[in-house]
Design a protein around this motif. Structure first.
Motif, PDB file in Angstrom:
ATOM      1  N   UNK A  54     -15.949   0.123 -13.715  1.00 40.96           N
ATOM      2  CA  UNK A  54     -15.383  -1.122 -13.186  1.00 40.96           C
ATOM      3  C   UNK A  54     -13.893  -1.226 -13.476  1.00 40.96           C
ATOM      4  N   UNK A  55     -13.489  -0.978 -14.734  1.00 40.02           N
ATOM      5  CA  UNK A  55     -12.061  -1.084 -15.077  1.00 40.02           C
ATOM      6  C   UNK A  55     -11.235  -0.080 -14.283  1.00 40.02           C
ATOM      7  N   UNK A  56     -11.738   1.148 -14.150  1.00 38.43           N
ATOM      8  CA  UNK A  56     -10.993   2.161 -13.409  1.00 38.43           C
ATOM      9  C   UNK A  56     -10.901   1.803 -11.923  1.00 38.43           C
ATOM     10  N   UNK A  57     -11.926   1.140 -11.382  1.00 35.25           N
ATOM     11  CA  UNK A  57     -11.848   0.689  -9.991  1.00 35.25           C
ATOM     12  C   UNK A  57     -10.702  -0.290  -9.809  1.00 35.25           C
ATOM     13  N   UNK A  58     -10.529  -1.181 -10.775  1.00 36.87           N
ATOM     14  CA  UNK A  58      -9.420  -2.137 -10.702  1.00 36.87           C
ATOM     15  C   UNK A  58      -8.084  -1.409 -10.744  1.00 36.87           C
ATOM     16  N   UNK A  59      -8.008  -0.397 -11.599  1.00 39.92           N
ATOM     17  CA  UNK A  59      -6.770   0.369 -11.701  1.00 39.92           C
ATOM     18  C   UNK A  59      -6.458   1.042 -10.365  1.00 39.92           C
ATOM     19  N   UNK A  60      -7.467   1.659  -9.758  1.00 40.83           N
ATOM     20  CA  UNK A  60      -7.242   2.322  -8.465  1.00 40.83           C
ATOM     21  C   UNK A  60      -6.838   1.325  -7.386  1.00 40.83           C
ATOM     22  N   UNK A  65       1.171   1.436  -3.977  1.00 38.24           N
ATOM     23  CA  UNK A  65       1.593   2.717  -3.424  1.00 38.24           C
ATOM     24  C   UNK A  65       1.688   3.825  -4.448  1.00 38.24           C
ATOM     25  N   UNK A  66       0.956   3.702  -5.555  1.00 36.50           N
ATOM     26  CA  UNK A  66       1.018   4.682  -6.644  1.00 36.50           C
ATOM     27  C   UNK A  66      -0.109   5.700  -6.482  1.00 36.50           C
ATOM     28  N   UNK A 109       0.829  -1.194   0.000  1.00 37.53           N
ATOM     29  CA  UNK A 109       0.000   0.000   0.000  1.00 37.53           C
ATOM     30  C   UNK A 109       0.866   1.248   0.000  1.00 37.53           C
ATOM     31  N   UNK A 110       0.253   2.413   0.199  1.00 37.14           N
ATOM     32  CA  UNK A 110       1.021   3.667   0.152  1.00 37.14           C
ATOM     33  C   UNK A 110       1.870   3.849   1.402  1.00 37.14           C
ATOM     34  N   UNK A 111       2.781   4.812   1.318  1.00 39.74           N
ATOM     35  CA  UNK A 111       3.595   5.142   2.480  1.00 39.74           C
ATOM     36  C   UNK A 111       2.798   5.942   3.493  1.00 39.74           C
ATOM     37  N   UNK A 112       3.490   6.505   4.475  1.00 42.20           N
ATOM     38  CA  UNK A 112       2.830   7.204   5.571  1.00 42.20           C
ATOM     39  C   UNK A 112       2.974   8.713   5.448  1.00 42.20           C
ATOM     40  N   UNK A 113       1.896   9.419   5.759  1.00 41.57           N
ATOM     41  CA  UNK A 113       1.952  10.866   5.893  1.00 41.57           C
ATOM     42  C   UNK A 113       2.517  11.192   7.278  1.00 41.57           C
ATOM     43  N   UNK A 114       3.285  12.256   7.348  1.00 35.03           N
ATOM     44  CA  UNK A 114       3.920  12.637   8.607  1.00 35.03           C
ATOM     45  C   UNK A 114       3.434  14.025   9.023  1.00 35.03           C
ATOM     46  N   UNK A 115       2.773  14.083  10.178  1.00 30.24           N
ATOM     47  CA  UNK A 115       2.320  15.350  10.750  1.00 30.24           C
ATOM     48  C   UNK A 115       3.190  15.620  11.977  1.00 30.24           C
ATOM     49  N   UNK A 116       3.812  16.783  12.036  1.00 32.02           N
ATOM     50  CA  UNK A 116       4.767  16.997  13.131  1.00 32.02           C
ATOM     51  C   UNK A 116       4.725  18.430  13.660  1.00 32.02           C
ATOM     52  N   UNK A 117       5.181  18.559  14.905  1.00 30.43           N
ATOM     53  CA  UNK A 117       5.326  19.857  15.553  1.00 30.43           C
ATOM     54  C   UNK A 117       6.133  19.669  16.837  1.00 30.43           C
ATOM     55  N   UNK A 118       7.157  20.488  16.995  1.00 30.90           N
ATOM     56  CA  UNK A 118       7.975  20.483  18.213  1.00 30.90           C
ATOM     57  C   UNK A 118       8.526  19.097  18.531  1.00 30.90           C
TER      58      UNK A 118
END
Length: 336
Positions: A235-241, A248-249, A45-54
């Protein structure tokens, strides 16, 4: 049973309409390339988003559905970071809580609950839908559901949900619950603190609510039509997604728009007659967002590392959950 009454689960409950997740719109000339062989085997799957402060970090993983039925999800990055986190923020949503004694009090109203999925006054889909929409429904019903006379008396929003689920199954797609189960397993294994981020909807008069819902008209013909449109053209586009998420694209996902039945189906419930005189059922989406952001800020202040899961659509939207944190001064970094 109450959850069956409100599966505008696309509206009130967190993973209700997991099938339908609205991504940002794509340029009109972005044509999807059919990809009929779904990925199998283990995918991150995709990577992780990073939320940060201090020096404090909230890691966010974007879930998605539908996904390939035969895909096994595993992300070493997710497992490692989640295991090292001090708090896990459960997905946002809303729930209707009925305690044991209140549940006993509800029992006498169960006869009123029976038939809540049906159109008022015995109407059929043919009666309540525009003629052209009903004509489009018949071949899709024959293809994905088959003989089922009972569904003809259901409200369009419920019939659409049944049809869409059947269509996804035939297309080799699943709701992706395996991802949530694995994350929950890691949380339990490492005894990580779990914080709920949703809201609870009041249920002071359940019997009256059920009666009002049964009598209430729903403007759900557009929801129904949008669902048909997705099955006819997407349907085809659902498979692509699905494949793109597994690989992770994110760029491939964002390029593909589709008819957004989730918004239409949610609006049909949010604007229904039975909600208008109930303040606790107003501004549900805004309250869920505010609740999640509040929980995220507390986790960021208290922990070196926290972890959350959000639907990918809620991450990518310009006015979504991470955008709200960014507006409050937090640094938000996309996956590499």
């Amino acid at each position: 049973m109450l959850k069956r009454v409100f599966p505008a689960l696309s509206l009130f409950l967190p993973l209700a309409s997991a099938w339908a997740q609205a991504e940002p719109s794509a340029p009109e000339d972005a044509a999807p390339v059919p990809e009929k062989i779904l990925v199998v085997g283990q995918k991150p799957g995709p990577g992780l988003w990073k939320v940060s402060k201090d020096g404090h970090v909230l890691w966010v993983f974007g879930t998605y559905s539908p996904l390939p039925q035969k895909m096994e999800w595993r992300s070493q990055q997710v497992e490692t970071i989640l295991a090292q986190s001090q708090e896990y923020l459960a997905p946002p949503g809303a729930s209707v809580s009925v305690g044991f004694f209140r549940g006993l009090a509800l029992l006498p109203s169960l006869p009123h609950l029976i038939g809540a999925k049906k159109n008022p006054d015995g109407a059929t889909l043919k009666d309540v839908l525009p003629a052209d929409v009903y004509a489009r429904w018949l071949p899709l019903k024959a293809k994905y559901i088959g003989d089922n006379d009972g569904i003809e008396r259901e409200r369009p929003i419920f019939a659409a949900e049944t049809l869409f689920t059947a269509g996804m199954q035939q297309a080799g797609l699943s709701k992706g619950y395996e991802v949530h189960r694995k994350i929950d397993g890691i949380v339990k294994q490492h005894k990580i603190k779990v914080t709920g981020t949703g809201i609870e909807l009041p249920l002071d008069e359940p019997s009256k609510l059920i009666k009002d819902f049964k009598k209430s008209q729903l403007a759900d013909a557009t929801c129904f039509a949008k669902t048909l449109e997705r099955l006819e053209s997407d349907i085809d586009a659902m498979r692509v997604r699905a494949n793109a998420w597994a690989k992770g694209d994110l760029e491939a996902i964002q390029k593909l728009s589709y008819p957004d039945q989730e918004t239409e189906c949610g609006d049909a419930m949010r604007n229904a007659e039975f909600t208008k005189d109930r303040p606790g059922f107003q501004n549900v989406k805004e309250r869920i967002l505010a609740s999640w952001v509040g929980a995220a800020e507390k986790a960021l202040a208290a922990n070196t590392s926290s972890f959350a899961t959000l639907r990918l659509s809620d991450i990518l939207k310009p006015d979504g959950y991470l955008a709200a944190l960014k507006a409050k001064g937090y640094t938000v970094e996309n996956p590499d």
